[in-house]
Write a protein that holds these residues in place. Structure first.
Motif, PDB file in Angstrom:
ATOM      1  N   ILE A   1      28.802  84.502  -5.496  1.00  0.00           N
ATOM      2  CA  ILE A   1      29.210  84.149  -6.870  1.00  0.00           C
ATOM      3  C   ILE A   1      29.273  82.641  -7.075  1.00  0.00           C
ATOM      4  O   ILE A   1      28.772  82.120  -8.067  1.00  0.00           O
TER       5      ILE A   1
ATOM      6  N   ALA B   1      27.484  80.335  -9.776  1.00  0.00           N
ATOM      7  CA  ALA B   1      28.250  79.512 -10.727  1.00  0.00           C
ATOM      8  C   ALA B   1      27.762  78.068 -10.696  1.00  0.00           C
ATOM      9  O   ALA B   1      27.654  77.412 -11.735  1.00  0.00           O
TER      10      ALA B   1
ATOM     11  N   GLU C   1      36.982  86.343  -7.204  1.00  0.00           N
ATOM     12  CA  GLU C   1      35.715  86.333  -7.945  1.00  0.00           C
ATOM     13  C   GLU C   1      35.831  85.512  -9.221  1.00  0.00           C
ATOM     14  O   GLU C   1      34.890  84.813  -9.603  1.00  0.00           O
ATOM     15  N   THR C   2      36.976  85.596  -9.853  1.00  0.00           N
ATOM     16  CA  THR C   2      37.164  84.817 -11.081  1.00  0.00           C
ATOM     17  C   THR C   2      37.077  83.326 -10.796  1.00  0.00           C
ATOM     18  O   THR C   2      36.375  82.581 -11.497  1.00  0.00           O
ATOM     19  N   LEU C   3      37.762  82.886  -9.755  1.00  0.00           N
ATOM     20  CA  LEU C   3      37.734  81.451  -9.441  1.00  0.00           C
ATOM     21  C   LEU C   3      36.358  81.025  -8.931  1.00  0.00           C
ATOM     22  O   LEU C   3      35.890  79.925  -9.228  1.00  0.00           O
ATOM     23  N   MET C   4      35.710  81.903  -8.159  1.00  0.00           N
ATOM     24  CA  MET C   4      34.366  81.568  -7.674  1.00  0.00           C
ATOM     25  C   MET C   4      33.368  81.523  -8.829  1.00  0.00           C
ATOM     26  O   MET C   4      32.416  80.733  -8.799  1.00  0.00           O
ATOM     27  N   ALA C   5      33.585  82.342  -9.851  1.00  0.00           N
ATOM     28  CA  ALA C   5      32.717  82.285 -11.029  1.00  0.00           C
ATOM     29  C   ALA C   5      32.922  80.977 -11.796  1.00  0.00           C
ATOM     30  O   ALA C   5      32.115  80.611 -12.645  1.00  0.00           O
ATOM     31  N   HIS C   6      34.032  80.290 -11.480  1.00  0.00           N
ATOM     32  CA  HIS C   6      34.240  78.954 -12.056  1.00  0.00           C
ATOM     33  C   HIS C   6      33.605  77.876 -11.171  1.00  0.00           C
ATOM     34  O   HIS C   6      33.752  76.696 -11.440  1.00  0.00           O
ATOM     35  N   GLY C   7      32.972  78.309 -10.070  1.00  0.00           N
ATOM     36  CA  GLY C   7      32.292  77.365  -9.195  1.00  0.00           C
ATOM     37  C   GLY C   7      33.096  76.912  -7.997  1.00  0.00           C
ATOM     38  O   GLY C   7      32.666  76.034  -7.249  1.00  0.00           O
ATOM     39  N   LEU C   8      34.264  77.492  -7.793  1.00  0.00           N
ATOM     40  CA  LEU C   8      35.065  77.094  -6.635  1.00  0.00           C
ATOM     41  C   LEU C   8      34.539  77.766  -5.376  1.00  0.00           C
ATOM     42  O   LEU C   8      34.126  78.939  -5.420  1.00  0.00           O
ATOM     43  N   LEU C   9      34.582  77.051  -4.262  1.00  0.00           N
ATOM     44  CA  LEU C   9      34.196  77.639  -2.982  1.00  0.00           C
ATOM     45  C   LEU C   9      35.225  78.698  -2.593  1.00  0.00           C
ATOM     46  O   LEU C   9      36.386  78.610  -3.006  1.00  0.00           O
ATOM     47  N   PRO C  10      34.826  79.678  -1.785  1.00  0.00           N
ATOM     48  CA  PRO C  10      35.785  80.721  -1.396  1.00  0.00           C
ATOM     49  C   PRO C  10      37.074  80.148  -0.788  1.00  0.00           C
ATOM     50  O   PRO C  10      38.176  80.597  -1.123  1.00  0.00           O
TER      51      PRO C  10
ATOM     52  N   GLU D   1      38.384  77.214  -1.306  1.00  0.00           N
ATOM     53  CA  GLU D   1      39.161  76.560  -2.368  1.00  0.00           C
ATOM     54  C   GLU D   1      39.916  77.599  -3.196  1.00  0.00           C
ATOM     55  O   GLU D   1      41.072  77.407  -3.567  1.00  0.00           O
TER      56      GLU D   1
ATOM     57  N   ILE E   1      44.017  77.943  -3.689  1.00  0.00           N
ATOM     58  CA  ILE E   1      44.663  77.917  -5.007  1.00  0.00           C
ATOM     59  C   ILE E   1      45.527  79.163  -5.212  1.00  0.00           C
ATOM     60  O   ILE E   1      46.659  79.088  -5.695  1.00  0.00           O
TER      61      ILE E   1
END
Lengths: 241, 311
Positions: A77, A81, B289-298, B300, B304
């Motif tokens: 994902i 993104a 998945e929500t945070l990764m869909a924002h481009g954050l690495l797993p 990271e 958070i």
């Protein structure tokens, strides 16, 4: 070349019961285009969104998903993104201990959160310091999710029923958000049941029984959808509407 | 650097308000090992504190009707690598009193330190006490902390406690709190702990809702990684009509860590209601998945989510 191109996509939820949720779906979204996807419950709209985003447990049985000409394959994902694809879930999850302001600025530290919140119809003074947790209503959480992906300035935003849980009087807020994506140059894949939301799209497609059954002018597609006419259902009348 | 200066530096590093210790309008008590290094009281607050052979014994009273404007700061610790500190505390808030205690327990260099707290708290009718306790145990894991607390909350009284140990190692932790809540009174117990290495965490909170319409909440947030272990027991008894209690435990587990949650809810009066929820497992997939869909690495995203839960 379309920004998003889906070719003959097949998805089955269970290999032991191989009924096809997506059955040879072919579909595309152009750069900068707002493309509405209409379809009744259970026709595979959200499944398609999860497959494009690469969510866990969602892998095509066959077919391709290409973004800017390259197959997404097994990319996780976060890599999708970082290519420019993002998604607002139909029912966004809650987070303990994370403020709205923090949530909006994880990937864009300098973002103007007040402007973003105002755009989705929330008062920045009241919401910026609130937690993204269960204290928010479904509609409030949804608006914050829309703001959180708007700030990312994606190339492709997948909005899975952005209007669900939001009162009818606030339809304009949702339309404003979609317009803002477009203004930023983003393409939007807009999954919706609401005709007035779908009508702002540049193009619409109707999904039924795992396939796109018609595509084109939003007004015509909406009319087709309401008529229950269906090319894939056995007797020509849609069983899913 | 004097022992007091060292303690204050550590207090400040652990999030304590250094200025508050110098503020004439704020009461405080600072002790290292069995020595009281500094103390100040304010009007309406009576503190009788003295060193014992292995720690500190203190009797703290907030007089009837007195509402302390500023928090009372307490700073306890062992600044040496080895040692024992036993805190014996008797806190009384008389009728209608109100106070906020902020405690820091600091063991920055500990390699083999034992910290025992044995406390009783009595909250008078209509009184309110908030007790925020932050620990820092250093990086070696050589600390054993055994806090035992018994609280009586009088009619219409309110008691809120918040225990935080989220920086550095935990070592061994065995919290044992019991709170008895009278008619129309409220008690909320919150604990947040992050365990690493071979840390061993035991939290046992017990709330007895003995009075009519008493309210109780036990909220525990634990994250553990490496080979750490955690066992969280939340007990709530509804013993009177209109009593309402809730036990809310969430534990995030990584690596080889092992977590257990034991919610015990008991109702002894048909007019009482007690509920519980416990969630143990790895980081929530949808949150990730929500945070990764924002481009954050797993990694990271995990960071958070865990930090948020422990906030």
């Amino acid at each position: 070349m379309p920004m998003l191109e889906i070719n003959d996509l097949v998805y089955t939820a269970d290999v032991l019961r191989p009924s096809r949720i997506l059955d040879g779906l072919t579909f595309s979204v152009e750069a900068g285009e707002v493309h509405a996807l209409l379809g009744a419950n259970g026709t595979g709209k959200s499944t398609l969104a999860y497959l494009i985003m690469g969510c866990g447990g969602y892998r095509p049985a066959s077919g391709d998903i290409l973004f800017e000409g390259s197959a997404l394959g097994h990319r996780p994902i976060h890599e999708r993104a970082r290519l420019g694809i993002t998604m607002a879930w139909q029912e966004p999850v809650r987070f303990e201990g994370i403020t709205v302001n923090d949530y909006l600025t994880f990937r864009n530290k300098g973002a103007d959160t007040a402007e973003l919140l105002a755009l989705v119809g929330l008062n920045p003074a009241l919401y910026g310091c609130r937690m993204v947790d269960r204290a928010l209503s479904g509609g409030e959480r949804k608006r914050i999710e829309l703001a959180s992906i708007l700030v990312l300035r994606p190339k492709l935003a997948i909005l899975d029923e952005p209007d669900s849980g939001i009162d009818m009087l606030s339809t304009n807020d949702i339309i404003n958000v979609i317009t803002a994506f477009k203004r930023n140059g983003a393409a939007v894949l807009l999954i919706t049941h609401r005709e007035e939301i779908a009508m702002i799209a540049d193009r619409s497609s109707q999904l039924c029984n795992g396939r796109i059954i018609c595509s084109g002018d939003p007004a015509k597609v909406a009319e087709h959808y309401k008529s229950r006419h269906c090319m894939t259902c056995s007797d020509g009348e849609c069983h899913y509407v | 650097m004097s022992e007091l200066e060292e303690l204050i530096a550590c207090f400040s590093g652990a999030g304590g308000d250094e200025k508050a210790l110098a503020d004439a309008a704020s009461a405080h008590l600072a002790a290292s090992g069995h020595r009281i290094l500094s103390s100040r009281t304010v009007e309406g607050l009576v503190v009788d504190a003295r060193g014992t052979w292995n720690g500190i014994r203190a009797r703290v009273t907030v007089k009837a009707g007195v509402k302390l404007r500023n928090p009372v700061h307490m700073c306890f610790g062992v600044l040496h690598k080895k040692g024992t500190q036993k805190i014996e505390m008797d806190v009384r808030l008389e009728e209608g009193a109100s106070a906020h205690f902020i405690a820091h327990c600091l063991f920055p260099k500990a390699e083999k330190v034992r910290h025992i707290m044995d406390a009783t708290v009595s909250i008078g009718e209509g009184a309110e006490m908030r007790y925020s306790e932050t620990h820092y145990h250093g990086l070696s894991g050589g600390v054993e902390v055994v806090p035992k607390l018994s609280v009586q909350v009088g009619r219409n009284g309110r008691y809120f406690t918040d225990f935080t140990l989220t920086t550095g190692r935990v070592g061994k932790l065995a919290i044992d709190y019991t709170v008895e809540v009278a008619e129309n009174a409220v008690a909320e117990l919150t604990a947040r702990v992050f365990g690493h290495g071979s840390d061993d965490i035991h939290i046992r909170d017990k709330v007895l809702l003995t009075g009519k319409n008493a309210r109780g909440l036990i909220k525990t947030r634990v994250a553990i990684e490496d080979d750490a272990t955690a066992e969280v027991t939340g007990i709530t008894e509804g013993n009177a009509s209109g009593a309402r209690g809730h036990v809310d435990c969430m534990e995030i587990v990584k690596d080889r860590a092992v977590a257990r949650a034991i919610p015990i809810v008991q109702v002894n009066d048909p007019g009482a209601k007690v509920t519980h929820e416990a969630a143990i497992g790895s980081v929530d997939k949808r949150q990730m998945e929500t945070l990764m869909a924002h481009g954050l690495l797993p990694e990271e995203a995990v960071d958070i989510i865990v930090k948020g839960m422990l906030r």
